[in-house]
Design a protein around this motif. Structure first.
Motif, PDB file in Angstrom:
ATOM      1  N   UNK A 104       0.802  -1.232   0.000  1.00 14.28           N
ATOM      2  CA  UNK A 104       0.000   0.000   0.000  1.00 14.28           C
ATOM      3  C   UNK A 104       0.829   1.274   0.000  1.00 14.28           C
ATOM      4  N   UNK A 105       2.128   1.164  -0.267  1.00  8.95           N
ATOM      5  CA  UNK A 105       2.994   2.340  -0.134  1.00  8.95           C
ATOM      6  C   UNK A 105       2.516   3.530  -0.965  1.00  8.95           C
ATOM      7  N   UNK A 106       2.291   3.276  -2.242  1.00 12.05           N
ATOM      8  CA  UNK A 106       1.907   4.381  -3.120  1.00 12.05           C
ATOM      9  C   UNK A 106       0.560   4.947  -2.660  1.00 12.05           C
ATOM     10  N   UNK A 107      -0.322   4.029  -2.364  1.00 13.49           N
ATOM     11  CA  UNK A 107      -1.656   4.331  -1.897  1.00 13.49           C
ATOM     12  C   UNK A 107      -1.645   5.284  -0.692  1.00 13.49           C
ATOM     13  N   UNK A 149      -0.371   8.843  -1.420  1.00 16.64           N
ATOM     14  CA  UNK A 149      -1.370   9.677  -2.094  1.00 16.64           C
ATOM     15  C   UNK A 149      -2.444  10.133  -1.118  1.00 16.64           C
TER      16      UNK A 149
END
Lengths: 313, 118
Positions: B67-70, B73
């Motif tokens: 979920x890093x990008x998530x 953002x």
């Protein structure tokens, strides 16, 4: 010998009886449950190769990791449903590896290529939402205890997929330009695909064993409305057009195109202009399966050979 | 990284007045997989503010977190809705590593309700 007659069991489950063991089922109940679980398992399974094709277009390593985590979840969900089928006397190995591509029971919509990141996230936003709509209805209403318990985990994870879809649909639409256009094109062919997925309108549905046995709670049209209730505002909120709107007078969502209608697989386009077609024609199209049916199932079944090699080594 | 003891949960009573509203805003940002906020999960190590610019030190529970990008953002999107915030910079911090000691009492309750054992 069944413990109850069909009529007795139907009455019992309508009054809240929970079926736990095969010996409590009638033949009719068992058959209806098998069909429901097969559709569920096959849909989760085939979403993996479908999503994988598009995941390769992920914009970064981290986003690819998110996409593959989703694919891994889907495979686990398929395993849960096949495992439940084993309790009913079916063979998981045979179900996954022994069937021909056209024998799988996932919706026609999953037999189509997802070709870029925008199509993947719209699939998460629209198809995973259809999955949640169907499965959360099953979760709240099913008379089959083992399935209800298994769905707790499935629902939680599907919610993550949906959030993934929504977040990216918002981001790409806000970015404008080509990113936005790709979201719109994906919604253009995938929205009617999901609508069709919910099946025959209630007025044409002769009789539903799944409702009588309380394997689900909502009718096809109710499920379709539930799906639109969240999908239409999501798309409108990010400036993406959908061929449906809320009708004040009818107090429901109505479609702005002839339903059902024909689909051009090569052009990835619904032929709204050609008008309404019969459901018999739709069933024929479904039966013929979509363009990626064979490739996706073969991608899954190749795994057996690989596993055998590993086992032999 | 003053003001935040990284071996313990965030102490909301001792947050600096300047960044306390930002911590509150981040408390609305939920982990994408489980119903617990990033703050209660202990992923936010520090929040600093220089006028309209905000800087966040963020860690993850695992290096292969899907979920890093998530999460990045979601943080950016939420903080940009705060008054007079025009830019958000997120630093990924791996040292000290996250441990469950960082989860707040409210977070522990949320996890318990969700069925996660600790």
């Amino acid at each position: 010998m069944a413990q109850y007659t069909e009529q007795e069991l139907k009455e019992k489950v309508q009054n809240g009886f929970v079926v736990e063991y095969p010996h409590e089922m009638t033949e009719g109940y068992r058959k209806a449950l098998i069909v429901q679980l097969l559709v569920q398992a096959d849909t989760e399974l085939v979403s993996a190769p479908a999503y994988f094709g598009a995941a390769r277009d992920a914009p970064s390593t981290n986003t690819m990791v998110s996409a593959t985590a989703i694919i891994q979840d889907e495979l686990a969900h398929a395993n849960i449903a096949y495992r439940l089928l084993e309790d009913l006397g079916l063979d998981k190995e045979e179900l996954v590896y022994g069937r021909q591509p056209h024998e799988f029971k996932h919706p026609y919509g999953f037999d189509h290529p997802l070709e870029n990141w925008a199509e993947l996230v719209v699939a998460n936003g629209l198809y995973d939402r259809a999955g949640i709509t169907l499965l959360s209805d099953v979760y709240h209403n099913t008379s089959y205890g083992p399935l209800k318990r298994a769905l707790v985990k499935v629902d939680q994870e599907e919610t993550f997929h949906l959030r993934h879809g929504e977040m990216w649909m918002k981001r790409l639409s806000a970015a404008g330009g080509e990113a936005r256009e790709k979201i719109q094109s994906a919604v253009d062919w995938m929205f009617p695909m999901a609508i069709e997925w919910f099946g025959l309108p209630d007025g044409m549905k002769r009789h539903s064993g799944q409702l009588e046995y309380r394997l689900k709670g909502m009718t096809n049209d109710e499920l379709r409305q539930t799906w639109m209730k969240s999908t239409v505002p999501l798309c409108e909120g990010i400036g993406v057009e959908v061929p449906a709107h809320w009708d004040e007078q009818k107090q429901e969502f109505v479609l702005d195109y002839p339903f059902p209608c024909q689909y051009d697989e090569d052009e990835k386009r619904w032929l709204f202009d050609e008008g309404e077609i019969s459901w018999e024609t739709v069933f024929e199209r479904w039966k013929g399966r979509g363009p990626k049916n064979r490739e996706f199932i073969e991608a899954i079944q190749e795994g057996r050979q690989f596993r055998r090699m590993m086992e032999a080594a | 990284m003053e003001g935040v003891a990284l071996t313990a949960p965030v102490d909301f009573a001792t947050l600096p007045a300047e960044t306390a509203p930002l911590w509150s805003a981040l408390r609305e940002v939920m982990d994408p997989e489980i119903p617990i906020s990033l703050v209660d999960l202990g992923l936010i190590y520090d929040v600093r503010r220089a006028g309209p610019e905000v800087e966040v030190d963020l860690t993850f529970t695992a290096t292969a977190c899907p979920c890093m990008a998530f999460i990045r953002y979601d943080i950016e999107e939420r903080l940009l809705r705060e008054e007079a915030v025009t830019s958000v910079r997120i630093n990924e911090v791996w040292n000290p590593p996250w441990t469950k000691e960082r989860i707040t009492p409210e977070g522990r309750e949320a996890l318990k309700r969700f069925g996660v054992s600790m």
